[in-house]
Design a protein around this motif. Structure first.
Motif, PDB file in Angstrom:
ATOM      1  N   ILE A 100       0.887  -1.207  -0.105  1.00  0.00           N
ATOM      2  CA  ILE A 100      -0.058  -0.051  -0.249  1.00  0.00           C
ATOM      3  C   ILE A 100       0.802   1.245  -0.011  1.00  0.00           C
ATOM      4  O   ILE A 100       1.400   1.532   0.852  1.00  0.00           O
ATOM      5  CB  ILE A 100      -0.960  -0.130   1.251  1.00  0.00           C
ATOM      6  CG1 ILE A 100      -1.805  -1.230   1.056  1.00  0.00           C
ATOM      7  CG2 ILE A 100      -1.894   1.344   1.274  1.00  0.00           C
ATOM      8  CD1 ILE A 100      -2.847  -1.543  -0.036  1.00  0.00           C
ATOM      9  N   ALA A 101       0.991   1.917  -1.218  1.00  0.00           N
ATOM     10  CA  ALA A 101       1.873   2.987  -1.233  1.00  0.00           C
ATOM     11  C   ALA A 101       1.035   4.518  -0.836  1.00  0.00           C
ATOM     12  O   ALA A 101       1.733   5.277  -0.540  1.00  0.00           O
ATOM     13  CB  ALA A 101       2.295   3.162  -2.526  1.00  0.00           C
ATOM     14  N   GLU A 102      -0.167   4.051  -1.030  1.00  0.00           N
ATOM     15  CA  GLU A 102      -1.034   5.561  -0.660  1.00  0.00           C
ATOM     16  C   GLU A 102      -2.372   5.146  -0.166  1.00  0.00           C
ATOM     17  O   GLU A 102      -3.110   4.232  -0.760  1.00  0.00           O
ATOM     18  CB  GLU A 102      -0.938   6.453  -2.004  1.00  0.00           C
ATOM     19  CG  GLU A 102      -1.472   7.476  -1.803  1.00  0.00           C
ATOM     20  CD  GLU A 102      -1.383   8.319  -3.216  1.00  0.00           C
ATOM     21  OE1 GLU A 102      -2.227   9.480  -3.370  1.00  0.00           O
ATOM     22  OE2 GLU A 102      -0.582   8.146  -4.095  1.00  0.00           O
ATOM     23  N   LEU A 103      -2.768   5.952   0.971  1.00  0.00           N
ATOM     24  CA  LEU A 103      -4.149   5.332   1.344  1.00  0.00           C
ATOM     25  C   LEU A 103      -4.937   6.801   1.693  1.00  0.00           C
ATOM     26  O   LEU A 103      -4.278   7.799   2.422  1.00  0.00           O
ATOM     27  CB  LEU A 103      -4.054   4.792   2.864  1.00  0.00           C
ATOM     28  CG  LEU A 103      -5.312   4.183   3.369  1.00  0.00           C
ATOM     29  CD1 LEU A 103      -6.327   3.392   2.387  1.00  0.00           C
ATOM     30  CD2 LEU A 103      -5.219   3.684   4.834  1.00  0.00           C
ATOM     31  N   ASN A 104      -5.961   7.188   0.775  1.00  0.00           N
ATOM     32  CA  ASN A 104      -6.408   8.345   0.890  1.00  0.00           C
ATOM     33  C   ASN A 104      -7.900   8.678   1.789  1.00  0.00           C
ATOM     34  O   ASN A 104      -8.551   9.412   1.699  1.00  0.00           O
ATOM     35  CB  ASN A 104      -6.667   9.008  -0.509  1.00  0.00           C
ATOM     36  CG  ASN A 104      -5.438   9.023  -1.245  1.00  0.00           C
ATOM     37  OD1 ASN A 104      -4.535   9.683  -0.422  1.00  0.00           O
ATOM     38  ND2 ASN A 104      -5.194   8.926  -2.311  1.00  0.00           N
ATOM     39  N   VAL A 105      -8.277   7.502   2.292  1.00  0.00           N
ATOM     40  CA  VAL A 105      -9.536   7.554   2.916  1.00  0.00           C
ATOM     41  C   VAL A 105      -9.618   6.842   4.363  1.00  0.00           C
ATOM     42  O   VAL A 105      -8.523   6.160   4.643  1.00  0.00           O
ATOM     43  CB  VAL A 105     -10.563   6.632   2.122  1.00  0.00           C
ATOM     44  CG1 VAL A 105     -10.849   7.441   0.449  1.00  0.00           C
ATOM     45  CG2 VAL A 105     -10.171   5.416   1.912  1.00  0.00           C
ATOM     46  N   ALA A 106     -10.534   7.402   5.202  1.00  0.00           N
ATOM     47  CA  ALA A 106     -10.909   6.512   6.539  1.00  0.00           C
ATOM     48  C   ALA A 106     -12.271   6.096   6.493  1.00  0.00           C
ATOM     49  O   ALA A 106     -13.151   6.539   5.827  1.00  0.00           O
ATOM     50  CB  ALA A 106     -10.389   7.662   7.739  1.00  0.00           C
ATOM     51  N   GLN A 107     -12.309   5.141   7.424  1.00  0.00           N
ATOM     52  CA  GLN A 107     -13.639   4.744   7.606  1.00  0.00           C
ATOM     53  C   GLN A 107     -14.843   6.004   7.668  1.00  0.00           C
ATOM     54  O   GLN A 107     -14.443   6.894   8.628  1.00  0.00           O
ATOM     55  CB  GLN A 107     -14.049   3.913   8.659  1.00  0.00           C
ATOM     56  CG  GLN A 107     -15.337   3.163   9.043  1.00  0.00           C
ATOM     57  CD  GLN A 107     -15.205   2.175  10.074  1.00  0.00           C
ATOM     58  OE1 GLN A 107     -14.269   1.604  10.383  1.00  0.00           O
ATOM     59  NE2 GLN A 107     -16.307   2.033  10.644  1.00  0.00           N
ATOM     60  N   GLY A 108     -15.913   6.120   7.048  1.00  0.00           N
ATOM     61  CA  GLY A 108     -16.871   6.983   7.317  1.00  0.00           C
ATOM     62  C   GLY A 108     -16.503   8.136   6.254  1.00  0.00           C
ATOM     63  O   GLY A 108     -17.591   9.139   6.068  1.00  0.00           O
ATOM     64  N   SER A 109     -15.404   8.247   5.471  1.00  0.00           N
ATOM     65  CA  SER A 109     -15.526   9.003   4.349  1.00  0.00           C
ATOM     66  C   SER A 109     -16.561   9.071   3.271  1.00  0.00           C
ATOM     67  O   SER A 109     -16.865   7.933   2.858  1.00  0.00           O
ATOM     68  CB  SER A 109     -14.017   9.065   3.707  1.00  0.00           C
ATOM     69  OG  SER A 109     -12.926   9.104   4.657  1.00  0.00           O
ATOM     70  N   GLN A 110     -16.923  10.210   2.780  1.00  0.00           N
ATOM     71  CA  GLN A 110     -17.936  10.495   1.480  1.00  0.00           C
ATOM     72  C   GLN A 110     -16.969  10.466   0.533  1.00  0.00           C
ATOM     73  O   GLN A 110     -16.101  11.530   0.477  1.00  0.00           O
ATOM     74  CB  GLN A 110     -18.600  11.433   1.766  1.00  0.00           C
ATOM     75  CG  GLN A 110     -19.915  11.283   0.937  1.00  0.00           C
ATOM     76  CD  GLN A 110     -20.996  10.151   1.240  1.00  0.00           C
ATOM     77  OE1 GLN A 110     -21.066   9.700   2.905  1.00  0.00           O
ATOM     78  NE2 GLN A 110     -21.775   9.561   0.566  1.00  0.00           N
ATOM     79  N   VAL A 111     -17.124   9.999  -0.514  1.00  0.00           N
ATOM     80  CA  VAL A 111     -15.971  10.023  -1.891  1.00  0.00           C
ATOM     81  C   VAL A 111     -16.886  10.081  -3.175  1.00  0.00           C
ATOM     82  O   VAL A 111     -18.116   9.712  -3.121  1.00  0.00           O
ATOM     83  CB  VAL A 111     -15.232   8.851  -1.845  1.00  0.00           C
ATOM     84  CG1 VAL A 111     -14.267   8.588  -0.599  1.00  0.00           C
ATOM     85  CG2 VAL A 111     -16.103   7.385  -2.007  1.00  0.00           C
ATOM     86  N   SER A 112     -16.473  10.819  -4.073  1.00  0.00           N
ATOM     87  CA  SER A 112     -17.031  10.842  -5.340  1.00  0.00           C
ATOM     88  C   SER A 112     -16.583   9.803  -6.234  1.00  0.00           C
ATOM     89  O   SER A 112     -15.431   9.181  -6.015  1.00  0.00           O
ATOM     90  CB  SER A 112     -16.638  12.283  -5.636  1.00  0.00           C
ATOM     91  OG  SER A 112     -15.297  12.532  -5.816  1.00  0.00           O
ATOM     92  N   GLU A 113     -17.280   9.674  -7.409  1.00  0.00           N
ATOM     93  CA  GLU A 113     -16.866   8.580  -8.500  1.00  0.00           C
ATOM     94  C   GLU A 113     -15.668   8.963  -8.949  1.00  0.00           C
ATOM     95  O   GLU A 113     -15.369  10.099  -9.335  1.00  0.00           O
ATOM     96  CB  GLU A 113     -18.010   8.800  -9.495  1.00  0.00           C
ATOM     97  CG  GLU A 113     -17.572   7.530 -10.572  1.00  0.00           C
ATOM     98  CD  GLU A 113     -18.746   7.408 -11.666  1.00  0.00           C
ATOM     99  OE1 GLU A 113     -18.660   6.635 -12.470  1.00  0.00           O
ATOM    100  OE2 GLU A 113     -19.874   8.085 -11.560  1.00  0.00           O
TER     101      GLU A 113
END
Length: 648
Positions: A623-636
């Motif tokens: 895993i080189a990059e992780l951009n979210v956390a639990q509960g995050s709202q993300v766009s397509e």
């Protein structure tokens, strides 16, 4: 009779309730969220009240806002539809305490049947047969696994407060149990605010048979016969029918009598459904049908019961809520013919049934059958709610007539650019086992590959599609990769063309220019020798690309040729970039930056349209990059995780 009614719901069921209320002279009030400001149910109601932001937990699930809307508009009663607050006993009590009429069962009845473990215990006491399983209070993973081991695999984990296929997992081996339990509990907590589960023995040849029951406040309870809802995908119903194929009168009498006893055991008032599971390995037999649960509300599939009985169940609900007796006695109810319903979902079967979100530029449904919908052409399908956009219902003198009519109706659906499961359902309806009535809940999973097959674009379509796209580009294009929506195929145009509005397509140097069309590992080269669009396809061009619609075979085919934007989903899979396939909320992050992962390992779980979607590693790596956390709202299209490939 009630004079004014607020519908605490949205979409097709809100429109369905409004239709009957209007026929009875009842004034209707709709409620809506931000996402539904222009929705069909808002336009159809006599009055509408805004109740909050788009997420259901901030609008349709906030009982105080709904009751306040009823008070403000002078509504006399509240109809919850199905889903949302329809089986929430606390909300039902709040409605009654506010001096309003609750169009539904008594709160105590909802509680008695709302928790599956307590409901089963009550059914055992009432002499209703139930499936073997574990209903205990000890919810520790060790105890649950020990019970599952004792029951024997496969077992089914079910959320105690569940429904609609949510919070449910089949486990085939002991080693898979704990992971499945954690996923089930997480989904149950998210959907119902309650992560408790029960266990059931999984029936290997199961049929899902349910009985429509109805009670009034005068002590009368009747059944309106059975429905068969066995055609399911991931425990969600796809096609329902009534009566159940292969049901003899003796078995029907036994199962319907058991359903009436179940309703009487909780002093039931209003519309309800008793759901049974049948071991169909030797056909339908009364001694191999067991109680599963009760849905204390109107069902999505209620139209098939209406079609075979000639009764309006929403009218029954409103009359019973007004204090009237049931409109019919048991001896007055009969089965007439056969009915089927297909649920039209905004989803793409060729991409793992991922929800399809966006504007309905084309939304044309067949006119010769019963249609239940809450959307119109030009409307939006959002990520906030269930992906069902319509129900197609047919009736015939017998099962085959109803089935063939429904298959033809599915073939005539025209929806674009949103993807739907119309063709998938048409294939299912014409599957030999379904035609013969030899169905069970595993039929779709067993035959999934054949059911999701798409029509392959022929050479003329590809040639004309390439020409159309290249012509509208306004300049020569060489080796431009273009993703086609039909089955994830890629094709590359190498021609140089210009568009002439009077004479259509012209090539600078035909016929040596070609379209190279790659399907998996095979490459097809097609001469660009067409002089314009060819039948049996219709064509158009928009800013984001071109499309063609098939007018032969299965009509729901739209082959799109999007203009290449670079860095798309196809490219991202190769370089380890995990993108959000749709807007949604991250419900679980199962890795951390720097972790070593293996191909297929789940990294992130995304929830959209009330369903969980697991995103996995495309190859072994880090895993080189992780951009979210639990509960995050993300766009397509958002970059969620980047996996760096392990060195060979």
């Amino acid at each position: 009779m009630i004079k004014s009614l607020l519908i605490a719901n949205r979409g097709e069921i809100a429109c369905r309730i409004i239709r009957t209320a209007r026929e009875l002279g009842i004034r209707t009030v709709a409620v809506y969220s931000d996402a539904d400001a222009k929705a069909l149910h808002v336009r159809q109601a006599d009055e509408a009240v805004h109740i909050g932001p788009s997420p259901a937990r901030e609008s349709y699930l906030v009982g105080e806002k709904i009751i306040a809307a009823a008070k403000a508009t002078g509504a006399e009663a509240i109809h919850p539809g199905y889903g949302f607050l329809s089986e929430n006993a606390d909300f039902a009590e709040q409605v009654i305490a506010a001096g309003l009429v609750w169009v539904g069962p008594k709160p105590d009845s909802i509680r008695a049947m709302g928790l599956k473990d307590a409901a089963k215990a009550r059914m055992i006491a009432a002499g209703v047969p139930v499936t073997p399983g574990y209903l205990g209070e000890d919810q520790s993973p060790d105890r649950l696994k020990a019970e599952a081991d004792a029951i024997g695999y496969p077992v089914l984990i079910k959320a105690v407060a569940g429904g609609g296929g949510k919070g449910m997992r089949r486990v085939d081996a002991a080693g898979d149990f704990l992971d499945a339990l954690a996923s089930c509990q997480r989904e149950a907590a998210s959907s119902f605010g309650d992560d408790r589960v029960l266990l059931e023995k999984y029936i290997l040849s199961p049929r899902h048979i349910e009985v429509q029951v109805f009670g009034d406040s005068h002590g009368n309870v009747v059944h309106l016969f059975e429905r068969d809802c066995s055609l399911q995908r991931r425990h969600q119903k796809v096609i329902e029918e009534a009566p159940a194929p292969g049901m003899d009168e003796k078995t029907r009498e036994a199962i319907c009598a058991a359903a009436v006893r179940a309703a009487q055991a909780v002093d039931y008032v209003g519309a309800g459904t008793i759901e049974f599971i049948a071991d169909a390995s030797e056909g339908l037999r009364a001694d191999r049908i067991w109680f599963m649960e009760m849905n204390t509300r109107l069902q999505v599939e209620h139209p098939v019961t209406e079609e075979i009985t000639g009764q309006d169940l929403v009218e029954w609900q409103l009359r019973v809520a007004s204090g009237e007796e049931l409109p019919k006695r048991q001896r007055e109810l009969q089965i007439h013919g056969h009915a089927m319903e297909a649920r039209l979902y905004a989803e793409d079967p060729t991409k793992g049934f991922l929800p399809s979100i966006g504007r309905l530029d084309d939304f044309l449904l067949p006119h010769a059958i019963r249609i239940e919908t809450g959307v119109v052409q030009g409307g939006e399908v959002s990520s906030f709610y269930d992906p069902m956009i319509a129900k197609l219902v047919t009736h015939g003198l017998d099962r085959d007539e109803a089935r063939s009519r429904l298959a033809e109706a599915c073939k005539s659906v025209r929806v674009r650019p949103i993807k739907t499961n119309a063709e998938f359902m048409a294939h299912a309806l014409e599957d030999p086992d379904f035609v013969a009535g030899t169905i069970d809940t595993g039929l779709i999973e067993r035959k999934l590959d054949s059911l999701v097959e798409r029509e392959t674009p022929d050479a003329k379509l590809l040639s004309a599609g390439a020409l159309l796209l290249l012509a509208h580009s306004g300049k020569p294009i060489a080796e431009q990769p273009i993703l086609s929506s039909s089955g994830g195929r890629e094709w590359v145009a190498t021609a140089s063309t210009r568009w002439n509005p009077l004479f259509g397509f012209r090539l600078n140097a035909a016929p040596q220019h070609k379209v190279r069309f790659a399907v998996d590992d095979e490459v097809l080269e097609i001469d660009l020798d067409a002089t314009g669009p060819v039948e049996p396809y219709t064509y158009d061009h928009e800013d984001d690309g071109s499309w063609a619609q098939s007018e032969k075979g299965f009509a729901p085919h739209f082959f799109s040729f999007p203009a290449s934007k670079g860095g798309g989903a196809g490219a991202s899979a190769g370089n380890g970039a995990i993108l959000a396939p749709m807007p949604g909320r991250v419900t679980a992050v199962e890795v951390a930056a720097g972790d070593t992962v293996t191909k297929g390992q789940r990294l992130v779980t995304l929830e959209a349209m009330k369903m969980e979607h697991g995103l996995t590693a495309p190859f072994d790596g880090t895993i080189a990059e992780l951009n979210v956390a639990q509960g995050s709202q993300v766009s397509e299209g958002a970059l969620l995780v980047k996996v760096e490939k392990a060195e060979d």
